[in-house]
Design a protein around this motif. Structure first.
Motif, PDB file in Angstrom:
ATOM      1  N   TYR A  12       0.819  -1.205   0.000  1.00 18.47           N
ATOM      2  CA  TYR A  12       0.000   0.000   0.000  1.00 18.47           C
ATOM      3  C   TYR A  12       0.859   1.263   0.000  1.00 18.47           C
ATOM      4  CZ  TYR A  12      -4.481  -2.365   0.627  1.00 18.47           C
ATOM      5  OH  TYR A  12      -5.606  -3.116   0.438  1.00 18.47           O
ATOM      6  N   ARG A  13       1.961   1.246   0.730  1.00 19.36           N
ATOM      7  CA  ARG A  13       2.852   2.419   0.767  1.00 19.36           C
ATOM      8  C   ARG A  13       3.377   2.773  -0.620  1.00 19.36           C
ATOM      9  NH1 ARG A  13       5.106  -0.122   5.694  1.00 19.36           N
ATOM     10  NH2 ARG A  13       4.329   1.132   7.424  1.00 19.36           N
ATOM     11  N   VAL A  52      -3.251   4.406   2.189  1.00 18.91           N
ATOM     12  CA  VAL A  52      -2.630   3.995   3.451  1.00 18.91           C
ATOM     13  C   VAL A  52      -1.440   4.854   3.885  1.00 18.91           C
ATOM     14  CG1 VAL A  52      -1.672   2.032   4.740  1.00 18.91           C
ATOM     15  CG2 VAL A  52      -3.446   1.645   3.112  1.00 18.91           C
ATOM     16  N   ILE A  53      -1.310   6.058   3.408  1.00 22.95           N
ATOM     17  CA  ILE A  53      -0.247   6.942   3.878  1.00 22.95           C
ATOM     18  C   ILE A  53      -0.863   7.878   4.909  1.00 22.95           C
ATOM     19  CG2 ILE A  53       1.385   8.752   3.271  1.00 22.95           C
ATOM     20  CD1 ILE A  53       1.589   7.449   0.501  1.00 22.95           C
ATOM     21  N   ASN A  55       0.999   9.748   7.166  1.00 21.56           N
ATOM     22  CA  ASN A  55       1.798  10.961   7.275  1.00 21.56           C
ATOM     23  C   ASN A  55       3.023  10.830   6.386  1.00 21.56           C
ATOM     24  OD1 ASN A  55       4.202   9.980   8.869  1.00 21.56           O
ATOM     25  ND2 ASN A  55       2.555   9.454  10.304  1.00 21.56           N
ATOM     26  N   PHE A  56       3.631  11.951   6.090  1.00 20.88           N
ATOM     27  CA  PHE A  56       4.731  11.937   5.144  1.00 20.88           C
ATOM     28  C   PHE A  56       5.941  11.163   5.655  1.00 20.88           C
ATOM     29  CE2 PHE A  56       8.246  13.536   2.625  1.00 20.88           C
ATOM     30  CZ  PHE A  56       7.706  13.410   1.354  1.00 20.88           C
ATOM     31  N   ASN A  57       6.168  11.171   6.943  1.00 15.07           N
ATOM     32  CA  ASN A  57       7.304  10.423   7.498  1.00 15.07           C
ATOM     33  C   ASN A  57       7.191   8.932   7.214  1.00 15.07           C
ATOM     34  OD1 ASN A  57       8.728  12.621   8.448  1.00 15.07           O
ATOM     35  ND2 ASN A  57       7.664  12.609  10.410  1.00 15.07           N
ATOM     36  N   ASP A  58       5.962   8.439   7.073  1.00 14.92           N
ATOM     37  CA  ASP A  58       5.768   7.033   6.727  1.00 14.92           C
ATOM     38  C   ASP A  58       6.379   6.739   5.356  1.00 14.92           C
ATOM     39  OD1 ASP A  58       4.672   4.427   7.337  1.00 14.92           O
ATOM     40  OD2 ASP A  58       3.167   4.827   5.794  1.00 14.92           O
ATOM     41  N   ILE A  59       6.221   7.673   4.422  1.00 16.73           N
ATOM     42  CA  ILE A  59       6.823   7.511   3.100  1.00 16.73           C
ATOM     43  C   ILE A  59       8.337   7.584   3.215  1.00 16.73           C
ATOM     44  CG2 ILE A  59       7.036   8.479   0.779  1.00 16.73           C
ATOM     45  CD1 ILE A  59       4.277   9.758   1.232  1.00 16.73           C
ATOM     46  N   ARG A  60       8.809   8.641   3.829  1.00 12.06           N
ATOM     47  CA  ARG A  60      10.255   8.883   3.928  1.00 12.06           C
ATOM     48  C   ARG A  60      10.976   7.740   4.649  1.00 12.06           C
ATOM     49  NH1 ARG A  60      13.121  14.319   4.270  1.00 12.06           N
ATOM     50  NH2 ARG A  60      11.038  15.197   4.274  1.00 12.06           N
ATOM     51  N   ASP A  61      10.324   7.140   5.630  1.00  5.41           N
ATOM     52  CA  ASP A  61      10.953   6.063   6.406  1.00  5.41           C
ATOM     53  C   ASP A  61      11.007   4.731   5.657  1.00  5.41           C
ATOM     54  OD1 ASP A  61      11.276   7.839   8.491  1.00  5.41           O
ATOM     55  OD2 ASP A  61       9.591   7.061   9.666  1.00  5.41           O
ATOM     56  N   HIS A  62      10.112   4.518   4.696  1.00  2.00           N
ATOM     57  CA  HIS A  62      10.003   3.204   4.054  1.00  2.00           C
ATOM     58  C   HIS A  62      10.312   3.179   2.562  1.00  2.00           C
ATOM     59  CE1 HIS A  62       7.605   2.632   7.739  1.00  2.00           C
ATOM     60  NE2 HIS A  62       8.100   1.416   7.672  1.00  2.00           N
TER      61      HIS A  62
END
Length: 128
Positions: A12-13, A52-53, A55-62
């Motif tokens: 999903y990310r 399924v995002i 917050n933006f940190n979820d993208i940046r972290d993964h």
């Protein structure tokens, strides 16, 4: 069970990241973002909810993104169905994605549609 959840979340990310990148390009004359800060600023300003995002940190972290990728360099001379580039990928090295919903596939499909609509000749009477 936790590993299955991680695979699903990763799929999903990358899907949501592909959607975000296409929206960014649509809002910026089909230009690719220069860096994380530019993409984050766009994300924070949008009202769209991406797959399924949270917050933006979820993208940046993964997710890793090749900010040197140039969408204008992609040609469609052949009938490739798979993207001839790898501009977005999971940091953990996995290939978790849903068929047709990988970030590179989403971007490639967008670019192909754009190329198809801009390269079609127009008739002289104004009809498509």
């Amino acid at each position: 069970m936790n590993s299955v959840r991680l695979v699903v979340m990763d799929a999903y990310r990358v899907w949501g990241t592909g959607e975000l990148l296409v929206d960014f390009m649509n809002a910026n004359a089909q230009r690719w973002p220069n860096d994380w800060n530019e993409l984050e600023s766009f994300y924070e300003d949008t009202t769209r909810a991406y797959t399924v995002i949270e917050n933006f940190n979820d993208i940046r972290d993964h997710i890793d993104i090749d900010f040197n990728f140039d969408p204008a360099s992609i040609t469609f001379d052949n009938a490739e169905d798979d993207p001839p580039f790898r501009a977005v990928w999971l940091r953990n090295g996995a290939d978790s994605r849903y068929v047709g919903a990988g970030p590179n596939e989403i971007v490639y499909t967008h670019l192909r549609r754009l190329a198809d609509t801009t390269s079609k000749p127009k008739s002289t009477d104004g009809e498509p």
